[in-house]
Design an enzyme around this catalytic site. Structure first.
Site, PDB file in Angstrom:
ATOM      1  N   GLY B  51      -5.649  -9.237  -5.405  1.00  0.00           N
ATOM      2  CA  GLY B  51      -5.426  -8.319  -4.303  1.00  0.00           C
ATOM      3  C   GLY B  51      -6.706  -7.539  -4.106  1.00  0.00           C
ATOM      4  N   CYS B  52      -6.752  -6.734  -3.056  1.00  0.00           N
ATOM      5  CA  CYS B  52      -7.962  -5.968  -2.795  1.00  0.00           C
ATOM      6  C   CYS B  52      -8.148  -4.890  -3.864  1.00  0.00           C
ATOM      7  CB  CYS B  52      -7.863  -5.359  -1.410  1.00  0.00           C
ATOM      8  SG  CYS B  52      -9.340  -4.537  -0.859  1.00  0.00           S
ATOM      9  N   GLN B  53      -7.039  -4.378  -4.405  1.00  0.00           N
ATOM     10  CA  GLN B  53      -7.140  -3.273  -5.363  1.00  0.00           C
ATOM     11  C   GLN B  53      -6.704  -3.628  -6.778  1.00  0.00           C
ATOM     12  OE1 GLN B  53      -5.799   0.556  -4.248  1.00  0.00           O
ATOM     13  NE2 GLN B  53      -6.425   0.365  -2.132  1.00  0.00           N
TER      14      GLN B  53
END
Lengths: 408, 140
Positions: B51-53
């Site tokens: 995921g992006c984070q």
């Protein structure tokens, strides 16, 4: 006696701030991502589309005249805002990223050769890294990196030694989006020029906080976005030195950027239109002018004082939380506090704070090389604007403590 | 063996006991903490969903006729979501998993975690769970 901001009045200028989010009053601390817009900007957008909308520069009718005047007036305001020598050197783009790509794809393509060096810093946003990697790949130039120390300060000794005569361009931000460091750009510009390199300054995070005098600072290119300066999204500005802009080939082809077109050959329009192909974002450029007026109407010293007070208060309050570490403790910082908490993933904090109505940013802030430098997956970042208050910081800290209790 | 929809209804009932969001989230966080640990040997680059984070790791294997999932994440709220997805989808046949309509997420008020497509990898994880079911189904 120094003037102080009347925050009750100022907050009324920003209608979005007065709302409940998930049952709590909104605390908006994501100003480094985008700032909120004052009434005058929102009203200008509405007025433009209800009274003045037309395509610019070509039409002879009254609406076209009004739209053109409104659009060009913002360019004039920007010339004053940046202390630029002429309006011809103010080019409208769609944002900071577009401005950097324009310089990379025109100046870079025309000037970089195999063996040349493009210098960026370890503090950069991806948008001031990737466009240079792309043009480096095409031209055979190499991207090299100015290192950053533990506090978040650029290593100027390393910068000096990286500045060889192979360096064609330096691209650095004025202020780090992820940790708030203010870079010594005046010094960096002078050092770059001493070895004959050009220098682009990414001002995305600085324009909302400082007076910028492009002639005094002397950078070759300066780029920023309107939406981080209380203006609309979708508008950016590229300032460049005249001789460079004139020597650069056009970026995109189309209407507006041409002088004459025939199938045997086309001549290009003059600055700034050479770089503004197609119908631009007229309404947002027009409305952006009102954001500049609004800022000019505020007592600048009081704005700085307010931001400084917010930074100091937030730093002090957050430092009292067990296990919390502030990432980026440069002596010169804007009102941004990036932090991590031992044993807690930033994403969990971001999700829970939102439930308390607090908007901060979590993650790598599009600065993965900087996160890698500090061996972090990401941080939590609270970024302030002059319309924020100490009371909001109290709400934020209280909510943060509740989140940590829930997560423990 | 309980059906997928039966488990979903159980979760809806459990979350129905909480009146405010904080209690719901405390329960979700608790589920995350109690998620059975994933074997370290399955935490491979191949099993990672970025995921992006935050990252999610997902491993699937066939035990008899049933697909068994193991998963983990760096973020505790995501782990809570994973825990529920595993409770609902693990130990079912590939066909049941392929056909599953995950209505419980919306009903317990957690759909925002699957809307943030770039941030946490959960959407990709659900898709990947179904892909595994599809692949096992094709093999059998």
């Amino acid at each position: 006696m120094a003037e102080k901001l009347d925050l009750n009045l100022i907050r009324k200028d920003f209608p979005i701030l007065d709302q409940q989010v998930n049952g709590s009053p909104l605390v908006y601390f994501d100003n480094a991502a985008t700032t909120q817009k004052p009434h005058v900007v929102i009203d200008a957008l509405h007025r433009y589309y209800t009274q003045d909308n037309a395509n610019i520069h070509r039409g002879l009718h009254t609406l076209a005249e009004r739209a053109t005047t409104g659009y060009e007036l913002t360019r004039t305001k920007l010339k004053d805002f940046l202390h630029a020598p002429s309006t011809d050197q103010i080019i409208f783009t769609s944002g900071t990223t577009a401005g950097i790509n324009l310089v990379a794809q025109t100046y870079g393509r025309a000037n970089f050769r195999a063996g040349d060096v493009i210098l960026v810093s370890n503090l950069e946003h991806h948008s001031n890294i990737v466009p240079w990697q792309m043009i480096a790949e095409e031209t055979g130039a190499a991207v090299q990196v100015i290192p950053v120390d533990e506090l978040g300060v650029l290593d100027m000794v390393a910068y000096q030694s990286l500045l060889t005569d192979r360096v064609k361009l330096v691209a650095v931000n004025h202020v780090s989006n992820a940790i708030g460091t203010i870079n010594p750009i005046k010094q960096m510009i002078d050092m770059a020029h001493r070895v004959g390199a050009k220098i682009l300054i990414d001002g995305a995070q600085s324009v909302a906080h400082f007076d910028i005098d492009v002639q005094d600072l002397g950078m070759d290119f300066f780029v920023f976005s309107a939406h981080k300066l209380f203006g609309p999204t979708g508008v950016g500005v590229l300032y460049g030195k005249r001789e460079l802009l004139e020597s650069m080939p056009p970026y995109q082809g189309g209407g507006e950027m041409i002088k004459e077109v025939s199938f045997s050959g086309t001549t290009y329009n003059e600055l700034p239109y050479k770089f503004e192909a197609g119908t631009p974002n007229i309404a947002d450029v027009y409305a952006f002018g009102f954001a500049l007026d609004y800022l000019a109407s505020l007592p600048q010293n009081a704005v700085w004082e307010q931001e400084k007070a917010l930074l100091d208060y937030a730093t002090e309050q957050l430092s009292q939380i067990d296990g919390l570490r502030i990432v980026g403790q440069a002596p010169e910082k804007i009102a941004v506090v990036s932090f991590v908490i031992e044993g807690v993933h930033p994403q969990d904090i971001g999700v829970l704070l939102d439930k308390f109505g607090v908007a901060i940013r979590t993650g790598h802030h599009c600065a993965q090389p900087l996160m890698a430098r500090y061996d972090l997956v990401g941080t939590c970042r609270a970024s302030f604007a002059f319309y924020n208050t100490k009371e909001e910081i109290d709400l934020f800290v209280k909510a943060l403590k509740r989140c940590l209790m829930m997560l423990s | 063996m309980s059906t997928i929809n039966h488990t979903q209804d159980e979760l809806i009932d459990e979350f129905g006991l909480f009146e405010d969001w904080a209690d719901k989230y405390e329960y979700l966080i608790d589920l995350g903490k109690k998620l059975l640990p994933m074997s370290e040997s399955f935490k491979t680059e191949e099993n990672v969903i970025k995921g992006c984070q935050s990252k999610v790791w997902l491993h699937a294997e066939k035990q008899g006729d049933l697909v068994v999932f193991q998963a983990d994440s760096e973020a505790i709220i995501v782990k809570g979501m994973i825990s529920m997805l595993i409770r609902v989808l693990s130990n079912h046949t590939p066909e049941e998993i392929m056909k599953a309509d995950l209505y419980f997420i919306d009903q317990i008020g957690m759909s925002q975690h699957l809307a943030q497509t770039r941030s946490n990898g959960l959407v990709a994880m659900v898709k990947q769970m179904k892909n595994y079911a599809l692949a096992f189904n094709a093999l059998s």
